[in-house]
Design a protein around this motif. Sequence first.
Motif, PDB file in Angstrom:
ATOM      1  N   LEU A 224       0.816  -1.218   0.000  1.00 43.11           N
ATOM      2  CA  LEU A 224       0.000   0.000   0.000  1.00 43.11           C
ATOM      3  C   LEU A 224       0.846   1.263   0.000  1.00 43.11           C
ATOM      4  CD1 LEU A 224      -2.744  -1.203   2.475  1.00 43.11           C
ATOM      5  CD2 LEU A 224      -3.002  -0.838   0.025  1.00 43.11           C
ATOM      6  N   ASP A 225       2.155   1.090   0.091  1.00 42.93           N
ATOM      7  CA  ASP A 225       3.069   2.236   0.066  1.00 42.93           C
ATOM      8  C   ASP A 225       3.865   2.310  -1.230  1.00 42.93           C
ATOM      9  OD1 ASP A 225       2.385   3.056   2.700  1.00 42.93           O
ATOM     10  OD2 ASP A 225       3.697   1.508   3.520  1.00 42.93           O
ATOM     11  N   GLY A 312      -0.166  15.138  -6.016  1.00 46.19           N
ATOM     12  CA  GLY A 312      -1.150  16.152  -5.692  1.00 46.19           C
ATOM     13  C   GLY A 312      -0.672  17.579  -5.831  1.00 46.19           C
ATOM     14  N   VAL A 313       0.642  17.791  -5.981  1.00 47.14           N
ATOM     15  CA  VAL A 313       1.195  19.138  -6.159  1.00 47.14           C
ATOM     16  C   VAL A 313       1.201  19.428  -7.654  1.00 47.14           C
ATOM     17  CG1 VAL A 313       3.162  20.660  -5.745  1.00 47.14           C
ATOM     18  CG2 VAL A 313       2.646  18.824  -4.123  1.00 47.14           C
ATOM     19  N   THR A 314       0.478  20.463  -8.074  1.00 45.35           N
ATOM     20  CA  THR A 314       0.327  20.715  -9.506  1.00 45.35           C
ATOM     21  C   THR A 314       1.384  21.686 -10.014  1.00 45.35           C
ATOM     22  OG1 THR A 314      -1.100  22.680  -9.494  1.00 45.35           O
ATOM     23  CG2 THR A 314      -2.168  20.544  -9.091  1.00 45.35           C
ATOM     24  N   THR A 315       1.357  21.863 -11.324  1.00 47.60           N
ATOM     25  CA  THR A 315       2.271  22.809 -11.959  1.00 47.60           C
ATOM     26  C   THR A 315       1.834  24.252 -11.752  1.00 47.60           C
ATOM     27  OG1 THR A 315       1.026  22.448 -14.002  1.00 47.60           O
ATOM     28  CG2 THR A 315       3.033  21.164 -13.709  1.00 47.60           C
ATOM     29  N   PRO A 325      -7.601   8.381  -7.580  1.00 49.96           N
ATOM     30  CA  PRO A 325      -7.014   7.044  -7.601  1.00 49.96           C
ATOM     31  C   PRO A 325      -5.548   7.079  -8.036  1.00 49.96           C
ATOM     32  CG  PRO A 325      -9.149   7.069  -8.703  1.00 49.96           C
ATOM     33  CD  PRO A 325      -8.779   8.494  -8.449  1.00 49.96           C
ATOM     34  N   TRP A 326      -4.727   6.384  -7.308  1.00 49.24           N
ATOM     35  CA  TRP A 326      -3.304   6.283  -7.618  1.00 49.24           C
ATOM     36  C   TRP A 326      -2.642   7.659  -7.771  1.00 49.24           C
ATOM     37  CZ3 TRP A 326       0.102   2.539  -7.043  1.00 49.24           C
ATOM     38  CH2 TRP A 326      -0.350   1.217  -6.943  1.00 49.24           C
ATOM     39  N   MET A 327      -3.091   8.624  -6.989  1.00 51.39           N
ATOM     40  CA  MET A 327      -2.427   9.922  -7.021  1.00 51.39           C
ATOM     41  C   MET A 327      -0.990   9.784  -6.528  1.00 51.39           C
ATOM     42  SD  MET A 327      -3.798  13.484  -5.390  1.00 51.39           S
ATOM     43  CE  MET A 327      -2.978  13.247  -3.802  1.00 51.39           C
ATOM     44  N   HIS A 328      -0.818   8.868  -5.570  1.00 53.63           N
ATOM     45  CA  HIS A 328       0.535   8.530  -5.116  1.00 53.63           C
ATOM     46  C   HIS A 328       0.695   7.030  -4.915  1.00 53.63           C
ATOM     47  CE1 HIS A 328       4.420   8.633  -3.288  1.00 53.63           C
ATOM     48  NE2 HIS A 328       3.982   8.279  -2.106  1.00 53.63           N
ATOM     49  N   THR A 329      -0.290   6.392  -4.236  1.00 54.02           N
ATOM     50  CA  THR A 329      -0.242   4.955  -3.984  1.00 54.02           C
ATOM     51  C   THR A 329      -1.632   4.353  -4.216  1.00 54.02           C
ATOM     52  OG1 THR A 329      -0.848   5.104  -1.638  1.00 54.02           O
ATOM     53  CG2 THR A 329       1.508   5.317  -2.176  1.00 54.02           C
ATOM     54  N   ARG A 330      -1.716   3.030  -4.023  1.00 57.24           N
ATOM     55  CA  ARG A 330      -3.000   2.330  -4.148  1.00 57.24           C
ATOM     56  C   ARG A 330      -4.046   2.912  -3.202  1.00 57.24           C
ATOM     57  NH1 ARG A 330      -7.350   0.646  -4.249  1.00 57.24           N
ATOM     58  NH2 ARG A 330      -8.155  -1.468  -4.564  1.00 57.24           N
ATOM     59  N   GLY A 331      -3.618   3.440  -2.061  1.00 56.95           N
ATOM     60  CA  GLY A 331      -4.559   3.936  -1.066  1.00 56.95           C
ATOM     61  C   GLY A 331      -4.992   5.383  -1.244  1.00 56.95           C
ATOM     62  N   SER A 332      -4.522   6.065  -2.281  1.00 50.22           N
ATOM     63  CA  SER A 332      -4.793   7.506  -2.405  1.00 50.22           C
ATOM     64  C   SER A 332      -6.271   7.862  -2.430  1.00 50.22           C
ATOM     65  CB  SER A 332      -4.117   8.064  -3.662  1.00 50.22           C
ATOM     66  OG  SER A 332      -2.720   8.140  -3.488  1.00 50.22           O
ATOM     67  N   ALA A 333      -7.125   6.975  -2.958  1.00 50.41           N
ATOM     68  CA  ALA A 333      -8.557   7.265  -3.027  1.00 50.41           C
ATOM     69  C   ALA A 333      -9.351   6.508  -1.973  1.00 50.41           C
ATOM     70  CB  ALA A 333      -9.093   6.925  -4.420  1.00 50.41           C
ATOM     71  N   LEU A 334      -8.671   5.821  -1.041  1.00 44.75           N
ATOM     72  CA  LEU A 334      -9.353   5.035  -0.018  1.00 44.75           C
ATOM     73  C   LEU A 334      -9.438   5.815   1.287  1.00 44.75           C
ATOM     74  CD1 LEU A 334      -7.765   1.510  -0.609  1.00 44.75           C
ATOM     75  CD2 LEU A 334      -9.899   2.430  -1.541  1.00 44.75           C
ATOM     76  N   ILE A 335     -10.547   5.654   1.982  1.00 41.79           N
ATOM     77  CA  ILE A 335     -10.810   6.451   3.179  1.00 41.79           C
ATOM     78  C   ILE A 335      -9.733   6.272   4.249  1.00 41.79           C
ATOM     79  CG2 ILE A 335     -12.301   4.664   4.194  1.00 41.79           C
ATOM     80  CD1 ILE A 335     -14.064   6.958   5.255  1.00 41.79           C
ATOM     81  N   GLY A 336      -9.169   5.084   4.367  1.00 42.73           N
ATOM     82  CA  GLY A 336      -8.189   4.844   5.417  1.00 42.73           C
ATOM     83  C   GLY A 336      -6.792   5.333   5.107  1.00 42.73           C
ATOM     84  N   TRP A 337      -6.548   5.758   3.865  1.00 43.57           N
ATOM     85  CA  TRP A 337      -5.194   6.163   3.475  1.00 43.57           C
ATOM     86  C   TRP A 337      -5.118   7.583   2.931  1.00 43.57           C
ATOM     87  CZ3 TRP A 337      -6.780   1.201   3.537  1.00 43.57           C
ATOM     88  CH2 TRP A 337      -5.915   0.253   4.089  1.00 43.57           C
ATOM     89  N   VAL A 338      -6.235   8.204   2.609  1.00 43.48           N
ATOM     90  CA  VAL A 338      -6.203   9.533   2.006  1.00 43.48           C
ATOM     91  C   VAL A 338      -5.571  10.560   2.943  1.00 43.48           C
ATOM     92  CG1 VAL A 338      -8.525  10.220   2.787  1.00 43.48           C
ATOM     93  CG2 VAL A 338      -7.568  11.202   0.689  1.00 43.48           C
TER      94      VAL A 338
END
Length: 368
Positions: A224-225, A312-315, A325-338
């Motif tokens: 998940l990391d 998540g840091v834009t230009t 989803p997958w903004m950084h990891t598998r958990g990026s869109a999940l409630i327990g990891w956002v």
Amino acid sequence: MMIRDTSAPPAVLVIGGGQAGLAMGYHLRQAALPFRILDSASRTGASWRERWDGLRLFTPARYSSLPGFPFPAAPEHYPGKDEVAAYLEAYAAHFALPVIPHDPVVSLARADGGYRATTRAGRVHEAPQVVVATGPFQTPWIPPCAAGLSPDIQQMHSAEYRRPEDVAGDDVLVVGGGNSGVQIAEELAATRRVTLSVGARMPRLPERMLGRSIFWWLERMGMLDVPVDSALGRRMSRTETLIGTSPRTLARDGVLRVIGRVQEARGGEIRTADGVVIHPDAVIWATGYRPDHGWIDPDLFRPAGHVGQHRGVTTAPGLYFLGLPWMHTRGSALIGWVGRDAEYLLRHIVQRATGRAATDQPPLPERS
């Protein structure tokens, strides 16, 4: 008519009052930065309340908490959608997060020293930094071939599905073999003859293994990391992973029938890529969603012309995304990891607010 907000401007404006926006609000509260959360819904948690009645998380309560406030259920309980909605509402109240409800943002553009968000009601909110936390479920997508079906066949997207009683007829086709499609098909199969259309086979993980949630194992293996810009992360992010019973197992057990990808729909019949023809009474399109950022001024991302972001840091300086989803990891869109991504963004927000340069690598415009 434009209604300018005359109260003290916030340091940060968060657009979206779902789990991502609330997690960002928690971290901004801890940093004592003034902020405001704009929510398009009239009530916190509304997007969950509007999902189908039988929806439940595939993460147990121990992995379904936002930062600082445990989910109020037994650790191994799998919460239903109304429990999640109630939890989000309680979370916002517990931390007294400044959520402005029923105020959907229709445009975001650059303003002097920051950004200007205009809502459907004509209200104008300005802030030097903005976090877009509108989530992954934005515009339901149905394949164009659906237009060829007879009006006598009931059609709906999975976003509209609520309960089996709302579905007409005895023969139902569910299109889409992801987690939502499989859950809905299995639920309907208790009272209907169900056919599930599946395209490419998806990786599958059991919901539990050796008495523990699969997320317990994934966390301990570090899966998940895994960052999306690693070789493994790129492979993992190319397809959705199915959690729970596979369509093939349901077909083997006689619960439902599995066919291939839908290719054509005409009149009263649907044809698959491998030549199967069916005549359903109703079709549920569990075919996912498409992002909708058309309300964001494209000039913010010149010269690239698209929403370039890295973690998540834009230009666009001072503009961030969260909860995709997958903004950084598998958990990026999940409630327990956002909350982890929100904490990362906080460092950039604080550094910019205090005039210190961020120490992390600059955003990569090719990711979107």
